[in-house]
Structures are given as structure tokens and as C-alpha cells.
Design a protein around this motif. Structure first.
Motif, PDB file in Angstrom:
ATOM      1  N   ASP A   4       0.775  -1.258   0.231  1.00  8.50           N
ATOM      2  CA  ASP A   4      -0.016  -0.092  -0.078  1.00  8.50           C
ATOM      3  C   ASP A   4       0.824   1.221   0.065  1.00  8.50           C
ATOM      4  OD1 ASP A   4       0.992  -0.216   2.611  1.00  8.50           O
ATOM      5  OD2 ASP A   4      -0.910   0.279   3.689  1.00  8.50           O
ATOM      6  N   ARG A   5       2.336   0.996   0.037  1.00  3.93           N
ATOM      7  CA  ARG A   5       3.051   2.053  -0.225  1.00  3.93           C
ATOM      8  C   ARG A   5       4.067   2.004  -1.172  1.00  3.93           C
ATOM      9  NH1 ARG A   5       3.331   4.649   5.141  1.00  3.93           N
ATOM     10  NH2 ARG A   5       2.034   3.584   6.584  1.00  3.93           N
ATOM     11  N   ASN A   6       4.779   3.216  -1.641  1.00  2.57           N
ATOM     12  CA  ASN A   6       5.434   3.123  -2.920  1.00  2.57           C
ATOM     13  C   ASN A   6       6.607   4.628  -2.675  1.00  2.57           C
ATOM     14  OD1 ASN A   6       6.800   2.441  -5.477  1.00  2.57           O
ATOM     15  ND2 ASN A   6       4.827   1.841  -6.314  1.00  2.57           N
ATOM     16  N   GLY A   7       7.283   4.766  -3.707  1.00  2.00           N
ATOM     17  CA  GLY A   7       8.040   5.641  -3.585  1.00  2.00           C
ATOM     18  C   GLY A   7       8.962   5.854  -4.756  1.00  2.00           C
ATOM     19  N   LEU A   8      10.046   6.736  -4.707  1.00  2.00           N
ATOM     20  CA  LEU A   8      10.930   7.115  -5.987  1.00  2.00           C
ATOM     21  C   LEU A   8      12.353   7.152  -5.287  1.00  2.00           C
ATOM     22  CD1 LEU A   8       9.211  10.171  -7.304  1.00  2.00           C
ATOM     23  CD2 LEU A   8       8.791   7.861  -7.995  1.00  2.00           C
ATOM     24  N   LYS A   9      13.301   6.632  -5.696  1.00  6.41           N
ATOM     25  CA  LYS A   9      14.571   6.667  -5.565  1.00  6.41           C
ATOM     26  C   LYS A   9      15.247   7.573  -6.625  1.00  6.41           C
ATOM     27  CE  LYS A   9      15.503   2.603  -3.129  1.00  6.41           C
ATOM     28  NZ  LYS A   9      15.987   1.088  -2.714  1.00  6.41           N
ATOM     29  N   PHE A  10      16.124   8.470  -6.409  1.00  5.12           N
ATOM     30  CA  PHE A  10      16.637   9.618  -7.261  1.00  5.12           C
ATOM     31  C   PHE A  10      18.339   9.167  -7.457  1.00  5.12           C
ATOM     32  CE2 PHE A  10      13.185  11.682  -5.411  1.00  5.12           C
ATOM     33  CZ  PHE A  10      12.669  12.106  -6.543  1.00  5.12           C
ATOM     34  N   TYR A  11      18.802   8.989  -8.711  1.00  3.64           N
ATOM     35  CA  TYR A  11      20.145   8.828  -8.854  1.00  3.64           C
ATOM     36  C   TYR A  11      20.637   9.923  -9.719  1.00  3.64           C
ATOM     37  CZ  TYR A  11      20.064   4.156  -7.144  1.00  3.64           C
ATOM     38  OH  TYR A  11      20.142   3.227  -6.317  1.00  3.64           O
ATOM     39  N   LEU A  12      22.012  10.539  -9.302  1.00  2.00           N
ATOM     40  CA  LEU A  12      22.679  11.694 -10.180  1.00  2.00           C
ATOM     41  C   LEU A  12      23.389  10.719 -11.294  1.00  2.00           C
ATOM     42  CD1 LEU A  12      24.170  13.690  -7.237  1.00  2.00           C
ATOM     43  CD2 LEU A  12      21.960  14.086  -8.551  1.00  2.00           C
ATOM     44  N   PRO A  13      23.748  11.469 -12.184  1.00  3.09           N
ATOM     45  CA  PRO A  13      24.838  10.627 -13.129  1.00  3.09           C
ATOM     46  C   PRO A  13      25.977   9.917 -12.577  1.00  3.09           C
ATOM     47  CG  PRO A  13      24.314  12.906 -14.021  1.00  3.09           C
ATOM     48  CD  PRO A  13      23.627  12.867 -12.704  1.00  3.09           C
ATOM     49  N   GLY A  14      26.492  10.379 -11.306  1.00  3.13           N
ATOM     50  CA  GLY A  14      27.717   9.924 -10.754  1.00  3.13           C
ATOM     51  C   GLY A  14      27.030   8.801  -9.656  1.00  3.13           C
ATOM     52  N   GLY A  15      26.027   8.723  -9.217  1.00  2.67           N
ATOM     53  CA  GLY A  15      25.298   7.685  -8.156  1.00  2.67           C
ATOM     54  C   GLY A  15      24.398   8.419  -7.442  1.00  2.67           C
ATOM     55  N   GLU A  16      23.949   7.920  -6.209  1.00  7.57           N
ATOM     56  CA  GLU A  16      22.907   8.309  -5.083  1.00  7.57           C
ATOM     57  C   GLU A  16      23.035   9.812  -4.918  1.00  7.57           C
ATOM     58  OE1 GLU A  16      22.578   5.508  -1.997  1.00  7.57           O
ATOM     59  OE2 GLU A  16      22.956   3.732  -3.160  1.00  7.57           O
ATOM     60  N   ILE A  17      21.835  10.299  -4.688  1.00  9.84           N
ATOM     61  CA  ILE A  17      21.914  11.500  -4.025  1.00  9.84           C
ATOM     62  C   ILE A  17      22.317  11.526  -2.611  1.00  9.84           C
ATOM     63  CG2 ILE A  17      19.833  12.276  -5.301  1.00  9.84           C
ATOM     64  CD1 ILE A  17      18.104  12.104  -2.999  1.00  9.84           C
ATOM     65  N   ALA A  18      23.038  12.620  -2.251  1.00  8.82           N
ATOM     66  CA  ALA A  18      23.577  12.987  -1.103  1.00  8.82           C
ATOM     67  C   ALA A  18      22.724  14.148  -0.217  1.00  8.82           C
ATOM     68  CB  ALA A  18      24.980  13.789  -1.166  1.00  8.82           C
ATOM     69  N   LYS A  19      22.923  14.286   1.095  1.00  6.81           N
ATOM     70  CA  LYS A  19      22.111  15.047   1.908  1.00  6.81           C
ATOM     71  C   LYS A  19      21.897  16.483   1.332  1.00  6.81           C
ATOM     72  CE  LYS A  19      20.463  12.917   5.644  1.00  6.81           C
ATOM     73  NZ  LYS A  19      19.305  12.896   5.740  1.00  6.81           N
ATOM     74  N   SER A  20      23.062  16.877   0.667  1.00  4.90           N
ATOM     75  CA  SER A  20      23.029  18.323   0.084  1.00  4.90           C
ATOM     76  C   SER A  20      21.983  18.428  -1.271  1.00  4.90           C
ATOM     77  CB  SER A  20      24.411  18.744  -0.438  1.00  4.90           C
ATOM     78  OG  SER A  20      24.977  17.796  -1.181  1.00  4.90           O
TER      79      SER A  20
END
Length: 458
Positions: free
Chosen positions: A100-116
Motif C-alpha cells: 500500500d506504499r510506494n516511492g521514488l529513488k533518485f540517482y545523479l549521473p554519478g550515483g545516489e543523491i547526498a544530503k545536500s
């Protein structure tokens, strides 16, 4: 509770992940972060994922960018394709949480997003509209077979010869890639329990019924090992011939050894056996792949990272038995499945024997679902700040010998046990990790602690 956004991505109830909200987050991501002119889009097998993926693709094209639609595939396969092309990616998945839940994961050209990046995306929400342009749409089908070939080329077509391996397929997006890769490396594969509905499998907290099912399959099908993943396949699950789970923070050190790694980066919750294996350094971080990646990026040697959930990150171009396996700085499921199995076969021992040769430190982990993050944090804060309250809560334990506040509350005791409490970072759950010198003792410690927490917070 509204959808939650962090470095693990956007997570929330499907009913709250509206097309407008998904499009807003997509546009904010593309405005705040580099994208390389195109966005690779993948999805897991939840029934809600196609509609969410369509909203993502529409928003990408509405920004005048190319949308590359990979359909259903593992998160690491999507990341491998997008990072290889120097472009961004968005994976539609809720990982291991319920359907019942879902989401999105974001990737930059160099890899996973950081806190910034997370902060920049949050600041851009609601500030961007579609352009007048309509970006291109490309349907791509080559990323999944390329992902499987990556491991066959590195380990060789005979790496798993003679092994009979079960694959618990459920609704994992890697179920076909797993069967393909293991078969091409010589294993005899037994396919088990393919589901036509989403099954939330948490590789870090496998329930008793599932464990019993896995044990039965190992016995009935005479398996040398049984493997699976979570829903989006960035976390492995490995079971030996007796039906005993091999935890992710055991698979990690074994995989690191097989690849000749020098430095390990791993969260503070991981099993301490790695400290006794002779690596040049073991660097402990907060829990979450962005923290592991940040530590890896500061290390200029043969570095790898792993988490207790099993996700493995390769920070250098390593050499396998048959060829090079290139760097992939995101959580992967296939490498920590294949490497320990191939290592055991090369040594002529069972997976169970390979694990038994490691220092006798065992972890157990589980969670209480449905506890709001705020309630979990408040309880843990009380234990941290009030030493009397902490002493009373752990009154039946041995004397406290150490406190680690890297992520939550991790306590060491005089009987060489460890208890680690923290709120989940991506779901309303209270998590407990326990470590001891036997499986039974670790599991008992974990269950007793969670029962005590439930009386106070549940």
C-alpha cells in the motif's frame, strides 16, 4: 502522514503519491541536480508502480528532457545503466515496505543523491512548471541482461558448477536476472514461489514463518543454498543448505575478502566480526547508503561498503576469477550472492562451513511496525539523556561498558553483547539490532528487547 522524503528517496502511501506530487518531485530533482540531458526510469512489481512511472516520465518529457523507460528491473541494474551513460535515473519503488506504499529513488549521473541534494530538491518543490517542450521517449530493454552478464563475465561460466540453488522469486524484480546469472555460472536452479502480487520481503528482518518456509524448501529440494532479494533488488537474501540465513553483514566481509578489498565502510549497526578479519581499516558510519558512500569517497584505496541489510557497494574495479567487475557505488544484490557462493565452491566447502570459519559473532534484527518516528525518537532520547531511565530499562542486562550515539543508541555490555535501538529512516518502525556470541543468544536478546520496547512505546 504525508509522504516522507530523504536520501533514501520519497516514500508514502500510494493514495498520497498523486500524479501531481510525483511530477513536482521529478521536476524539483531535475532542476536542483545534474541530469546529463536524460533520465532513466525503472519500476518494481507493485501494482501502483506503472502509474507512478508514467507520471515521472511525463514530468521528465515536460521538462524537455529525454525519458528512457526501462520498465521493470532491479534498482542496481537501472543505476548501472544510467551511471554508465552519465545520466540521471529515477526508480519507482517502495523497496521492502508493504504494497500500500510506494516511492521514488533518485540517482545523479554519478550515483545516489547526498544530503545536500536532498535539501536542494526540497527547496525546489513547487517552484518549477513544465516547459513548452516535449522531450523524447525511448523504450530500453538491454539493461537487465547487461546486469546479469556483468557477473557471469567476472566470475565465469563454471563458478557455481555442481551447486543446486533455489531462487525464492516472490515479486522481486531480480527474479529472472537471478535465475539467468546463476544458471549461466553453472548452477542448477530451482525456482520457488513466484508471486503475481507484491510480497514485502525485508532481508534484514525475516519473520519466523518465512524462515521456516525457507528451511523446508532447502530440505525438500536438497539445496546447497537458497537466494532471493527484497522488492527492488538492492538487498540480497542468502540461506545455506540447512535453511539458516546468512546475514548481510556476514555476506559483506566474505564478498570483500573475495575481491581483495583493503578498506571497509559499513554502518555502526553491522556485525563486529569484520574488525577481526585483517582489513587495513574498518570505517563505521551512520545507517544508510549515502553515509557509506560518503565515507568510501574519502578513501583512495581498494574500498568497498556494505550494510547489514546486505546491500554491497563496490568502490574500485575489482578482478573476479574470470574478469574485471567494474566499480558500482550503489547497493547491489547480485555481487554479495555470487561472491560467497563462488568462494565456497573454490575452497571445496559448503557455504555453511565458509561462514563457520568466521569469528563467532552473530546478529539478530527486527522491528516493531506502526510506531511513529517521533515516538521512537522520543523514547530513545529519554534513554540517552536519562541514565537512570536507561539503567532501569536494561536492568536485567550485564553492566553497561560502552555507548555509541553514531545513529540511535548502541550499547555494549560486560557479557560481550550489544543492543542497538533506532527509528527506521524510511518507515514508521522501531528497529532493534542485537549482537552476541551465538545465534540463539542474539535472537533472544533482540526479542526480549523489542518486547520491552513494545510495552513502553507500542
Amino acid at each position: 502522514m504525508p509522504p516522507k522524503f530523504g536520501t533514501s528517496g520519497l516514500r508514502g502511501l500510494v493514495t498520497e503519491l498523486t500524479d501531481d506530487l510525483v511530477a513536482d518531485y521529478t521536476r524539483a530533482f531535475l532542476t536542483a541536480c545534474p541530469h546529463g540531458g536524460a533520465v532513466h526510469v525503472g519500476q518494481d512489481l507493485r501494482t501502483s508502480s506503472p502509474q507512478i512511472a508514467a507520471a515521472v516520465i511525463g514530468a521528465v518529457r515536460g521538462m524537455g528532457l529525454t525519458a528512457i523507460d526501462h520498465g521493470v528491473l532491479p534498482t542496481p541494474a537501472l543505476a548501472l545503466a544510467s551511471m554508465g551513460a552519465g545520466q540521471a535515473a529515477i526508480m519507482v519503488t517502495g523497496s521492502h515496505i508493504p504494497a500500500d506504499r510506494n516511492g521514488l529513488k533518485f540517482y545523479l549521473p554519478g550515483g545516489e543523491i547526498a544530503k545536500s541534494d536532498e535539501q536542494a530538491i526540497g527547496a525546489a518543490l513547487g517552484t518549477v512548471s513544465d516547459t513548452a517542450e516535449d522531450g523524447a521517449y525511448i523504450r530500453e530493454v538491454g539493461a537487465l541482461p547487461a546486469y546479469a552478464v556483468r557477473y557471469v563475465q567476472a566470475f565465469g561460466t563454471g563458478a557455481l558448477s555442481g551447486l543446486r540453488i533455489g531462487v525464492y522469486e516472490h515479486s522481486s524484480v531480480a527474479r529472472d536476472a537471478l535465475v539467468d546469472a546463476l544458471s549461466r555460472m553453472g548452477a542448477e536452479v530451482v525456482r520457488l514461489a513466484r508471486a503475481d502480487h507484491f510480497v514485502p520481503v525485508d532481508t534484514e528482518a525475516v519473520d519466523a514463518d518465512t524462515r521456516a518456509m525457507l528451511e523446508t524448501w532447502c530440505r525438500e529440494h536438497r539445496l546447497d543454498a537458497l537466494v532471493s532479494t527484497d522488492g527492488d533488488a538492492d538487498r540480497p537474501m542468502v540461506v545455506d543448505a540447512t535453511g539458516t540465513l546468512v546475514p548481510g553483514d556476514v555476506l559483506g566481509p566474505l564478498t570483500a575478502q573475495s575481491l581483495g578489498a583493503e578498506v571497509i565502510c559499513t554502518p555502526v549497526s553491522s556485525n563486529t566480526l569484520v574488525d577481526q578479519l585483517g582489513f587495513a581499516a574498518v570505517i563505521r558510519t551512520k545507517i544508510g547508503s549515502p553515509f557509506v558512500i560518503a565515507a568510501m569517497e574519502e578513501t583512495q584505496v581498494r574500498v568497498v561498503g556494505y550494510e547489514a541489510n546486505g546491500g554491497f557497494l563496490l568502490g574500485f574495479d575489482a578482478r573476479g576469477p574470470a574478469g574485471v567487475i567494474t566499480k558500482l557505488m550503489t547497493r547491489d544484490c547480485l555481487l554479495p550472492i555470487v561472491a560467497p557462493l563462488a568462494m565456497a565452491r573454490t575452497k571445496g566447502v559448503s557455504l555453511r562451513d565458509l561462514v563457520s570459519d568466521l569469528p563467532p559473532r552473530f546478529t539478530a534484527a527486527d522491528r516493531i511496525a506502526g510506531i511513529p518516528t517521533e515516538a521512537s525518537r522520543a523514547f530513545i532520547t529519554t534513554l540517552i539523556d536519562d541514565t537512570d531511565a536507561r539503567a532501569a530499562f536494561f536492568a536485567n542486562r550485564a553492566a553497561e561498558t560502552g555507548v555509541d550515539l553514531t545513529d540511535g543508541l548502541r550499547l555494549s555490555f560486560a557479557d560481550d553483547t550489544v543492543i542497538h535501538l533506532r527509528p527506521s529512516g524510511n518507515a514508521p518502525e522501531f528497529r532493534c539490532y542485537a549482537e552476541a556470541d551465538s545465534v540463539e543468544r542474539a535472537e533472544t536478546l533482540m526479542r526480549e528487547t523489542l518486547a520491552a520496547v513494545a510495552k513502553r512505546v507500542g
